[in-house]
Write a protein that holds these residues in place. Sequence first.
Motif, PDB file in Angstrom:
ATOM      1  N   UNK A  68     -42.906  37.977  80.823  1.00 17.44           N
ATOM      2  CA  UNK A  68     -43.701  38.737  82.085  1.00 17.44           C
ATOM      3  C   UNK A  68     -43.253  37.883  83.310  1.00 17.44           C
ATOM      4  N   UNK A  69     -43.554  36.608  83.338  1.00 12.04           N
ATOM      5  CA  UNK A  69     -43.190  35.848  84.508  1.00 12.04           C
ATOM      6  C   UNK A  69     -41.800  35.974  84.885  1.00 12.04           C
ATOM      7  N   UNK A  70     -40.780  35.784  84.060  1.00 18.00           N
ATOM      8  CA  UNK A  70     -39.447  36.153  84.136  1.00 18.00           C
ATOM      9  C   UNK A  70     -39.028  37.388  84.943  1.00 18.00           C
ATOM     10  N   UNK A  71     -39.580  38.566  84.471  1.00 15.54           N
ATOM     11  CA  UNK A  71     -39.622  39.856  84.753  1.00 15.54           C
ATOM     12  C   UNK A  71     -39.932  39.880  86.275  1.00 15.54           C
ATOM     13  N   UNK A  72     -41.153  39.357  86.404  1.00 19.38           N
ATOM     14  CA  UNK A  72     -41.811  39.490  88.016  1.00 19.38           C
ATOM     15  C   UNK A  72     -41.063  38.581  88.920  1.00 19.38           C
ATOM     16  N   UNK A  73     -40.375  37.616  88.436  1.00 18.78           N
ATOM     17  CA  UNK A  73     -39.301  36.587  89.035  1.00 18.78           C
ATOM     18  C   UNK A  73     -38.299  37.418  89.531  1.00 18.78           C
ATOM     19  N   UNK A  74     -37.468  37.874  88.488  1.00 17.10           N
ATOM     20  CA  UNK A  74     -36.329  38.815  88.743  1.00 17.10           C
ATOM     21  C   UNK A  74     -36.488  39.937  89.751  1.00 17.10           C
ATOM     22  N   UNK A  75     -37.689  40.620  89.602  1.00  8.36           N
ATOM     23  CA  UNK A  75     -37.933  41.594  90.558  1.00  8.36           C
ATOM     24  C   UNK A  75     -37.865  41.232  91.999  1.00  8.36           C
ATOM     25  N   UNK A  76     -38.581  40.227  92.315  1.00 10.25           N
ATOM     26  CA  UNK A  76     -38.696  39.895  93.462  1.00 10.25           C
ATOM     27  C   UNK A  76     -37.618  39.061  93.954  1.00 10.25           C
ATOM     28  N   UNK A  77     -36.729  38.508  92.942  1.00 11.95           N
ATOM     29  CA  UNK A  77     -35.260  38.247  93.596  1.00 11.95           C
ATOM     30  C   UNK A  77     -34.548  39.412  93.880  1.00 11.95           C
ATOM     31  N   UNK A  78     -34.706  40.335  93.256  1.00  8.95           N
ATOM     32  CA  UNK A  78     -33.887  41.657  93.444  1.00  8.95           C
ATOM     33  C   UNK A  78     -34.580  42.076  95.020  1.00  8.95           C
ATOM     34  N   UNK A  79     -35.578  42.049  95.267  1.00  8.89           N
ATOM     35  CA  UNK A  79     -36.072  42.315  96.606  1.00  8.89           C
ATOM     36  C   UNK A  79     -35.513  41.694  97.636  1.00  8.89           C
ATOM     37  N   UNK A 125     -37.276  31.766  77.144  1.00 11.72           N
ATOM     38  CA  UNK A 125     -36.888  33.282  77.395  1.00 11.72           C
ATOM     39  C   UNK A 125     -35.580  33.492  76.417  1.00 11.72           C
ATOM     40  N   UNK A 126     -35.514  34.927  75.942  1.00 13.02           N
ATOM     41  CA  UNK A 126     -34.490  35.197  75.112  1.00 13.02           C
ATOM     42  C   UNK A 126     -33.479  36.202  75.746  1.00 13.02           C
ATOM     43  N   UNK A 127     -32.379  36.236  75.102  1.00 15.98           N
ATOM     44  CA  UNK A 127     -31.328  37.285  75.713  1.00 15.98           C
ATOM     45  C   UNK A 127     -31.694  38.664  75.633  1.00 15.98           C
ATOM     46  N   UNK A 128     -32.612  39.121  74.952  1.00 20.90           N
ATOM     47  CA  UNK A 128     -33.187  40.700  75.179  1.00 20.90           C
ATOM     48  C   UNK A 128     -34.001  40.830  76.418  1.00 20.90           C
ATOM     49  N   UNK A 129     -34.610  39.643  76.851  1.00 18.47           N
ATOM     50  CA  UNK A 129     -35.381  40.014  78.108  1.00 18.47           C
ATOM     51  C   UNK A 129     -34.930  40.674  79.055  1.00 18.47           C
TER      52      UNK A 129
END
Length: 198
Positions: A68-79, A125-129
């Motif tokens: 979850x943390x990785x997903x939020x991090x990647x989304x804010x990086x996209x922003x 983290x894993x490669x499916x994430x």
Amino acid sequence: MMARFGAALVALAAVAGLGVQFQATFAQTGSVAGTLWILLRFFTVLTNVAVAMTFTAIAFDRRVAPRLLGGVLLAILLVGVIYGLLLRGLLSLSGGALLADMLLHKVTPLLAPLWWLTCARKGMLGWRDPWIWALFPAAYLPYALLRGAMEGRYAYPFLDVTKLGIGQVALNALLIAAGFLLAGHALVWIDQRMGHRR
């Protein structure tokens, strides 16, 4: 304690940006419901809400799943990246709107990855994430297009079907998706490398 304090700073930046943006928009609409409806049009706002909630939980010592943390991090990086490449300078802002723009598009996209690099547990983290993380922007796309078609106003110029046509918008979406997945795999690689070193 330092990790929790840092997470609190990230959450505070997101909450402050959202609060200032709400005030600036409310000054134009005079309606709480109308202001919320406008703000929820934007991926930036939705992502900063996720940042505020996630990092507030960390600040209060609540367990947050690494995925979850990785997903939020990647989304804010996209922003931050999309703002820097496609949106910066398109609008002339001042006052609260300018402050909110800085907090939501620059400060939180900078603080969140800095916190992750220095404080987050690595090697989780894993490669499916990255494919799971991509569900958030993938779900946002039809939502943004539907709202744009209904309201006659699109959240972002690169999604404006009336000006660009559906073909160009589809190409823009594919390029952003490819960049998002590439960045996601890079994040997993960094996570695993740092995890092995520790």
